[in-house]
Scaffold this active site. Structure first.
Site, mmCIF file in Angstrom:
data_model
loop_
_atom_site.group_PDB
_atom_site.id
_atom_site.type_symbol
_atom_site.label_atom_id
_atom_site.label_comp_id
_atom_site.label_asym_id
_atom_site.label_seq_id
_atom_site.Cartn_x
_atom_site.Cartn_y
_atom_site.Cartn_z
ATOM 1 C CG ASP A 338 12.335 29.802 -30.811
ATOM 2 O OD1 ASP A 338 12.757 30.006 -30.207
ATOM 3 O OD2 ASP A 338 12.528 29.862 -32.357
ATOM 4 C CD GLU A 339 13.557 25.720 -33.819
ATOM 5 O OE1 GLU A 339 12.878 25.151 -34.821
ATOM 6 O OE2 GLU A 339 13.631 27.293 -34.434
ATOM 7 C CB VAL A 340 17.795 25.679 -26.053
ATOM 8 C CG1 VAL A 340 19.223 25.819 -26.038
ATOM 9 C CG2 VAL A 340 16.884 26.850 -26.479
#
Ligand code: ACM
Length: 699
Positions: A338-340
């Site tokens: 997630d959320e790279v």
């Protein structure tokens, strides 16, 4: 426990799952209510319940008899046997009865009557394992039958929840229950990265999960703020990335065994390639930007990410995941994803060149490349890959599992393309939303566009306890009891949606969880005593009941929170959802609908109590600098309640306040609505309704 169950002759049928048609032919339609509403306190509601006349009396002669399989050792080491022993201990604890039956042994004699259980085979800790059971309580005996021992565990929890009391003593109501889960994946994620939660915290939460029939513990083990698992292959990871707060491999195995005894799978998560700052404390060379790294203390989304173009990271992950695959027996392993945020990738010319060379159009494609390499490694070690919905990128084979957090859309899109999925969007218990919001969030809502084959790909869901703002002292109160409502959504038939009855049963479950060592009800008092420096905290408890922490991510905006901040303030002693405040709001709605004077007087008494509380809070505030911040909350409550009393008085007398009055009082309510001490008044909306109802029409 009041007499919540009085068997109504001849037979009360409560049915929630069996095909309605067949039941309607068996019983008159009026009896075929689709719930246990107002009758039993079971949570989750079983698939099918028939309440019969009669009561099985619980006294000191109660026995439970394990099935004898011909192998004495096989009996005493079995999961069901140990669960039966725990059952008897909990029953004794709950009733105060000195049960005469000796500690269960292989030689426990078969006796007439009592509780008998049986199962066909040990269950496997795998999705889609049979957890069904049939429970029959007759006046003289109880039978619990299941296909697997896991079914027996689920049935024993149901039986304990059936325990009732009347003037004679304790009893189990006579019932026929046939039960099975709607979804096979009923999980709780605990984030031990942002705040470390020691083994005892995990174990008591596993007990609570088992009590409400949850079966997947998702252990979020790595974060920017901490790397929490011992690696013998790369010891610098936990040595440098954890502030010394990590689980040894022996502890991990202990927790996995503890969970297995309760029919719970343990799925680890190693969140990569983002959310990975703590890894780079030991291995800065694997990040996508040069420099040294320290453990992140703040909260948010951070830049550091693994460098997918660096060939060295793949043998590293191969060795690490080989080690972790052997440590964690579950066939599923969560790689986060997630959320790279991508800034490090954008700023690194080598990564940009790599993207170009390999035809990777954007960062999503680069992450998909990374995931494909990881998938190969995981497959080699016998693991199925699970990832947050960002990993759902073209080109990945459809034997990965998509974990939806940003919205239900990803789940649907994945299922349409043949991917299995689990839902967490809507189950973010860290946001301090009411249980109702989670309860009505269905992984397969009635308007789902999926066909039956696609629906079967939706495995279930997970409550997510992200731990930015929770410590071992407060975590139980952030998870429970609200997570029991999610457990019910995932276990019970889709038709079980009565919110008021869910709250009725939630109250019982919440108290029952304390017998397992959960601290959600008692730790808030402890926090208040510490804050006050005084054992006399009644006024603080009264205020706390009217208050809730700021919701969603608002609390983060109130202070520069870090993993080192204190979580010992008044807001931390306030439940995410005050059941007392909810009851008050319900009472106001009911009063405004019917103007019942008795209810009006009850509301008046509550308003008067809250109004008078402020002068009792003031000396406690004076004695404790840590409490000073709550003065506006306490004053706001008192002032709002004063206004509420005026409004109530007029309403009771059938008089109307002038519109100018409402306008003036509205200012007081608006002032009271301002957040203070990172919290807000949870009863203000109801007081506002009273004021509005008592005022004449606006000009
Ligand atoms: C997430 O909340 N970033 C999975």
């Amino acid at each position: 426990m009041t007499g919540h169950l009085s068997a109504k002759p001849p037979i009360l049928v409560i049915l929630a799952f069996l095909t309605l048609g067949s039941v309607l032919t068996m019983y008159p339609p009026a009896a075929a209510a689709a719930s246990v509403d107002g009758v039993l306190k079971l949570m989750p509601v079983p698939a099918s319940v028939t309440v019969r006349d009669g009561r099985f009396r619980v006294d000191e002669n109660l026995t439970i008899v394990p099935p004898y399989t011909g192998d004495p050792k096989g009996v005493v080491t079995s999961r069901a046997f140990k669960a039966a022993a725990r059952f008897m201990s909990r029953l004794a604890g709950r009733t105060g009865l000195f049960l005469k039956q000796d500690f269960l042994t292989a030689q426990t004699p078969s006796v007439e009557g009592g509780i008998r259980y049986a199962y066909a085979r040990p269950g496997a800790l795998l999705p889609n394992e049979d957890e069904s059971y049939a429970l029959t309580v007759a006046p003289d005996k109880i039978a619990l039958d299941a296909k697997t021992d896991i079914g027996v565990l689920r049935g024993l929890e149901t039986l304990l929840q059936l325990l009732s009391a009347d003037e004679t003593g304790y009893y189990f109501p006579c019932v026929d229950i046939a039960d099975k889960p709607r979804f096979t994946w009923r999980g709780l994620l605990i984030d031990v990265g942002r705040h470390f939660h020691p083994v005892d915290v995990i174990k008591r939460n596993l007990d609570a999960m088992a009590a409400v029939k949850m079966n997947v513990f998702h252990w979020h083990l790595t974060e920017d703020q901490g790397f929490r698992v011992e690696s013998k292959v790369f010891p610098k990871l936990h040595q440098l990335g954890s502030d010394g707060m990590f689980y040894t491999q022996a502890q991990i195995r202990d927790v996995i065994g503890y969970a297995a005894e309760r029919g719970i799978r343990v799925m680890p998560e190693f969140d990569i390639p983002g959310h990975s700052t703590s890894w780079f404390v030991a291995y800065p060379e694997f990040s996508s930007a040069p420099g040294s790294y320290g453990i992140e203390r703040k909260f948010g989304v951070f830049g550091p990410a693994f460098n997918p173009s660096d060939e060295r990271i793949y043998p590293f992950f191969d060795a690490f995941l080989k080690e972790m695959s052997a440590l964690f027996p579950d066939p599923y392993l969560h790689i986060g994803g997630d959320e790279v945020e991508g800034h490090q990738w954008e700023a690194n010319p080598a990564i940009q060149a790599f993207k170009k060379k390999n035809g990777l159009a954007d960062n999503g494609a680069l992450q998909a490349y990374f995931n494909k390499r990881l998938l190969k490694i995981l497959t080699k070690y016998g693991k199925k890959m699970v990832g947050w919905d960002e990993v759902f990128q073209p080109g990945l084979p459809n034997d990965i599992v998509i974990h939806s957090w940003r919205g239900p859309k990803a789940l649907v899109e994945a299922a349409l393309k043949g991917y299995q999925g689990i839902l967490s969007n809507g189950y973010y218990i860290d946001l301090c939303q009411p249980a109702e919001a989670h309860y009505l969030n269905d992984p397969l809502p009635p308007d789902s566009p999926l066909d039956d084959r696609q629906k079967a790909l939706i495995l279930g869901g997970e409550a997510t306890m992200w731990s930015e703002l929770v410590t071992p002292e407060t975590i139980d109160s952030r998870i429970w009891p609200r997570t029991a409502a999610i457990a019910e959504r995932l276990w019970s038939p889709a038709s079980v949606t009565n919110v008021d009855d869910m709250y009725r049963r939630l109250g019982f479950v919440s108290v029952e969880l304390e017998e397992l060592g959960l601290l959600h009800l008692k730790n808030p008092d402890m926090l208040l005593r510490r804050l006050a420096g005084d054992p006399r905290i009644e006024p603080l408890k009264v205020l706390a009941e009217a208050v809730e922490p700021l919701k969603n991510y608002q609390r983060h905006g109130q202070a520069a929170y870090t993993s080192l901040s204190p979580f010992t303030r008044f807001v931390d002693a306030c439940a995410p959802e005050s059941l007392a405040a909810r009851a008050f709001r319900k009472n106001i709605d009911q009063f405004l609908a019917g103007k019942d004077p008795k209810l009006g007087r009850k509301i008046g008494a509550t308003l008067a109590l809250w109004k008078a509380n402020h002068v009792l809070v003031l000396p406690l505030i004076a004695a404790s600098p840590a409490l000073r911040e709550i003065e506006p909350l306490s004053l706001g409550l008192a002032r709002a309640c004063e206004v509420g009393l005026e409004a109530l008085d007029r309403l009771m007398k059938g008089q109307i306040q002038p519109a100018a009055w409402a306008e003036e009082k509205g200012k007081i309510l608006a002032e009271a609505a301002k957040p203070a001490a990172h919290a807000e008044l949870a009863v203000l909306s109801a007081v506002t309704k009273l004021v509005e109802a008592s005022a004449g029409p606006a000009k």
